[in-house]
Design an enzyme around this catalytic site. Structure first.
Site, mmCIF file in Angstrom:
data_model
loop_
_atom_site.group_PDB
_atom_site.id
_atom_site.type_symbol
_atom_site.label_atom_id
_atom_site.label_comp_id
_atom_site.label_asym_id
_atom_site.label_seq_id
_atom_site.Cartn_x
_atom_site.Cartn_y
_atom_site.Cartn_z
ATOM 1 N N ARG A 94 0.816 -1.203 0.000
ATOM 2 C CA ARG A 94 0.000 0.000 0.000
ATOM 3 C C ARG A 94 0.865 1.274 0.000
ATOM 4 N NH1 ARG A 94 -5.027 2.480 -0.325
ATOM 5 N NH2 ARG A 94 -5.182 4.139 1.187
ATOM 6 N N CYS A 118 -1.848 -5.276 2.570
ATOM 7 C CA CYS A 118 -2.747 -6.166 3.296
ATOM 8 C C CYS A 118 -4.174 -5.950 2.814
ATOM 9 C CB CYS A 118 -2.678 -5.861 4.786
ATOM 10 S SG CYS A 118 -1.189 -6.467 5.573
ATOM 11 N N ASP A 311 -4.281 -0.874 14.108
ATOM 12 C CA ASP A 311 -3.209 -1.862 13.967
ATOM 13 C C ASP A 311 -2.983 -2.700 15.229
ATOM 14 O OD1 ASP A 311 -2.818 -1.092 11.376
ATOM 15 O OD2 ASP A 311 -0.899 -0.085 11.701
ATOM 16 N N VAL A 333 -12.045 2.226 11.523
ATOM 17 C CA VAL A 333 -11.096 2.777 10.538
ATOM 18 C C VAL A 333 -11.130 2.005 9.217
ATOM 19 C CG1 VAL A 333 -8.675 3.348 10.095
ATOM 20 C CG2 VAL A 333 -9.620 3.665 12.389
ATOM 21 N N ARG A 403 6.281 -8.805 6.671
ATOM 22 C CA ARG A 403 6.221 -7.461 6.089
ATOM 23 C C ARG A 403 6.511 -6.413 7.147
ATOM 24 N NH1 ARG A 403 0.882 -5.815 3.669
ATOM 25 N NH2 ARG A 403 2.156 -3.956 3.739
HETATM 26 C C1 UD1 Z 1 -1.617 3.674 7.515
HETATM 27 C C2 UD1 Z 1 -0.748 2.572 8.049
HETATM 28 C C3 UD1 Z 1 -1.595 1.376 8.488
HETATM 29 C C4 UD1 Z 1 -2.673 1.824 9.457
HETATM 30 C C5 UD1 Z 1 -3.472 2.996 8.898
HETATM 31 C C6 UD1 Z 1 -4.453 3.587 9.893
HETATM 32 C C7 UD1 Z 1 1.306 2.850 6.811
HETATM 33 C C8 UD1 Z 1 2.228 2.315 5.792
HETATM 34 N N1 UD1 Z 1 0.183 2.151 7.022
HETATM 35 O O1 UD1 Z 1 -2.265 3.153 6.352
HETATM 36 O O2 UD1 Z 1 -0.738 0.422 9.112
HETATM 37 O O3 UD1 Z 1 -3.559 0.760 9.715
HETATM 38 O O4 UD1 Z 1 -2.570 4.062 8.497
HETATM 39 O O5 UD1 Z 1 -3.811 3.948 11.048
HETATM 40 O O6 UD1 Z 1 1.572 3.838 7.459
HETATM 41 N N2 UD1 Z 1 -9.107 6.196 2.933
HETATM 42 C C9 UD1 Z 1 -9.943 6.654 1.965
HETATM 43 N N3 UD1 Z 1 -9.404 7.386 0.939
HETATM 44 C C10 UD1 Z 1 -8.074 7.691 0.881
HETATM 45 C C11 UD1 Z 1 -7.229 7.213 1.901
HETATM 46 C C12 UD1 Z 1 -7.780 6.458 2.921
HETATM 47 O O7 UD1 Z 1 -11.137 6.415 1.975
HETATM 48 O O8 UD1 Z 1 -7.649 8.359 -0.066
HETATM 49 C C13 UD1 Z 1 -9.663 5.367 4.033
HETATM 50 C C14 UD1 Z 1 -9.099 3.943 4.031
HETATM 51 O O9 UD1 Z 1 -9.788 3.125 3.130
HETATM 52 C C15 UD1 Z 1 -9.290 3.547 5.473
HETATM 53 C C16 UD1 Z 1 -9.065 4.853 6.225
HETATM 54 O O10 UD1 Z 1 -9.238 5.891 5.272
HETATM 55 O O11 UD1 Z 1 -10.599 3.105 5.694
HETATM 56 C C17 UD1 Z 1 -7.682 4.954 6.847
HETATM 57 O O12 UD1 Z 1 -6.697 4.897 5.838
HETATM 58 P P1 UD1 Z 1 -5.299 5.638 5.965
HETATM 59 O O13 UD1 Z 1 -5.270 6.452 7.214
HETATM 60 O O14 UD1 Z 1 -5.026 6.320 4.684
HETATM 61 O O15 UD1 Z 1 -4.326 4.422 6.128
HETATM 62 P P2 UD1 Z 1 -2.981 4.126 5.339
HETATM 63 O O16 UD1 Z 1 -2.197 5.394 5.216
HETATM 64 O O17 UD1 Z 1 -3.272 3.327 4.130
#
Ligand code: UD1
Length: 424
Positions: A94, A118, A311, A333, A403
């Site tokens: 991701r 994941c 997490d 989340v 990972r």
């Molecule tokens: C990061 C972490 C991950 C953790 C998550 C939340 C890294 C590499 N990974 O993932 O381990 O579980 O933060 O703490 O740092 N969303 C949208 N649109 C977007 C972006 C996100 O709808 O453009 C949604 C996602 O689907 C999810 C939620 O927002 O439901 C949280 O995502 P996000 O905070 O972006 O997580 P990651 O950065 O992918």
């Protein structure tokens, strides 16, 4: 295929050291693309995700030297030689989407295969793209050779005000990196407040960027013309530390976890205390003493930081599976982060769920089973459950665990866990 074989282990005790944070180091690596000069990142963990991102950065023109003894990662990207991340690599994680903002800011164009990682929900990147568009980028998605790509172009990025519909960690990071070299000031409202955002801001500011307010929901970035190389030590991995904290609690053990920042672990500490376990916070260590304690069930609701981290949800569910009473878990989340439930049930856990809510009734009688790590943290949860289950637990698909947990088997063995890596 490799697997972990875990047996009932008795109390875990001793000292253990958390590694540098996976989720902090990945954005720092991506941020190194913002300069031609060398960046050195100390305390870089040796993980599958770090390796994959190294390959992506090398494809883009990065010259990389990872001294695994010293845990020092050097990245120097004098020229950008490709537009972005290829699908065979980007599809594996991701965080590959994090190269989008820096590449666009440095060269005016980025093409990135849509990310994998994941399988814990849809995980769209619409907030990343909306923010980049607001800064003046033209964004489109397209298909090539059966893969989905996103392309972003801009002759110049311009600072602006961006409101995030949800405080996405990745979107906040991508937009801060893009804004660092944009013209003028960018304000990110409803920004994510995670410690990993603060670490990125500190890294960028050492490179000459002007980022203020990181760690609050309001981040201000005054764009600068160029950035330079720097050296930085990544923050400790709060999720790895949290996993060891639960390992101490579930086994009725006594563990001191070094290289921790207690304030990053507040919700985990609070919930463990509510479970009836003693937690002592030191300057750079945390000690969990669960000897002679009987675990009480608690309720958990995952939230963006400083709320309870998604997490750590799976690991706590393993704990609740053997605690006294009924605990509820509400996952707010990610919409699909309950895949470990079916696996824990195979071990005798009493869990029911609907939508994003699960109810766990603690039992003393978990038993070993053949289970699958369905994602990184789910995998850790199954190992924790295996430590207290009767008999033998075989955890497959352990590449997920590798990972994100450095030397997991060795570290767990060092505190008394009966776990071994077996190649089938
Ligand atoms: C990061 C972490 C991950 C953790 C998550 C939340 C890294 C590499 N990974 O993932 O381990 O579980 O933060 O703490 O740092 N969303 C949208 N649109 C977007 C972006 C996100 O709808 O453009 C949604 C996602 O689907 C999810 C939620 O927002 O439901 C949280 O995502 P996000 O905070 O972006 O997580 P990651 O950065 O992918």
């Amino acid at each position: 295929m490799a697997k972990y074989v875990v047996r009932r282990s008795g109390v875990l005790k001793g000292d253990i050291t958390a590694s540098g944070s996976k989720n902090a180091v990945l954005p720092l690596m991506a941020a190194s693309l913002l300069t031609k000069e060398k960046c050195r990142i100390n305390d870089t963990p040796e993980l599958r995700d770090v390796e994959v991102l190294c390959c992506i950065l090398e494809d883009i023109g990065g010259k990389i030297h990872f001294d695994k003894e010293q845990k020092s990662l050097e990245i120097e990207t004098p020229e950008i030689t490709a537009e972005g991340a290829a699908p065979h690599l980007a599809g594996r994680m991701r965080a590959s989407v994090l190269v989008l903002g820096p590449l666009l800011a440095r060269t005016g164009k980025a093409v990135v295969a849509l990310p994998g990682g994941c399988a814990i929900g849809a995980r769209p990147i619409d907030l990343h793209l909306k923010g980049l568009e607001a800064m003046g980028a033209r964004v489109k998605t397209f298909q090539r050779d059966g893969f989905d790509f996103v392309e972003a172009c801009a002759d110049e990025l311009t600072g602006c005000e961006i409101y995030l519909d949800f405080p996405s960690v990745g979107a906040t990071q991508n937009l801060i990196m893009a804004a660092a070299l944009a013209k003028g000031t960018t304000l990110i409202r409803n920004a994510a407040e995670e410690p990993e955002i603060v670490d990125l801001a500190n890294f960028l500011n050492k490179m000459g960027a002007r980022v203020k307010g990181a760690g609050t929901d309001n981040v201000r970035i005054d764009g600068v013309k160029s950035l330079h190389g720097t050296e930085h030590t990544v923050i400790p991995d709060r999720i790895e530390a949290g996993t060891f904290m639960v390992a101490a609690a579930i086994s009725g053990g006594d563990l001191t976890i070094h290289n921790t920042v207690a304030s990053h672990l507040t919700p985990i500490t609070a919930k463990l205390r509510e479970c009836g376990v003693d937690v002592f916070e030191g300057e750079d260590f945390i000690r969990v003493d669960a000897r002679g304690k009987s675990l009480k069930a608690v309720n958990i609701k995952t939230l963006p930081y400083p709320g309870f981290p998604t997490d750590m949800q799976a690991q706590f569910m393993a704990l609740l599976a053997v605690a006294k009473g009924k605990g509820n878990v509400n996952e707010t989340v990610f919409e699909n982060r309950f895949m470990h439930i079916d696996e824990l049930r195979k071990m005798g856990a009493d869990i029911t769920y609907a939508d994003r809510k699960a109810t766990i009734i603690g039992t003393q009688a978990l038993h070993g089973a053949r289970v699958k790590a369905t994602d990184l943290r789910a995998g850790a949860a199954l190992v924790l459950a295996g430590l207290v289950a009767e008999g033998t637990t075989e955890v497959s698909q352990i590449y997920y665990i590798e990972r994100g947990y450095e030397k997991f088997v060795e570290k767990m063995q060092s505190i008394g866990a009966d776990i071994e890596y077996v190649e089938e």
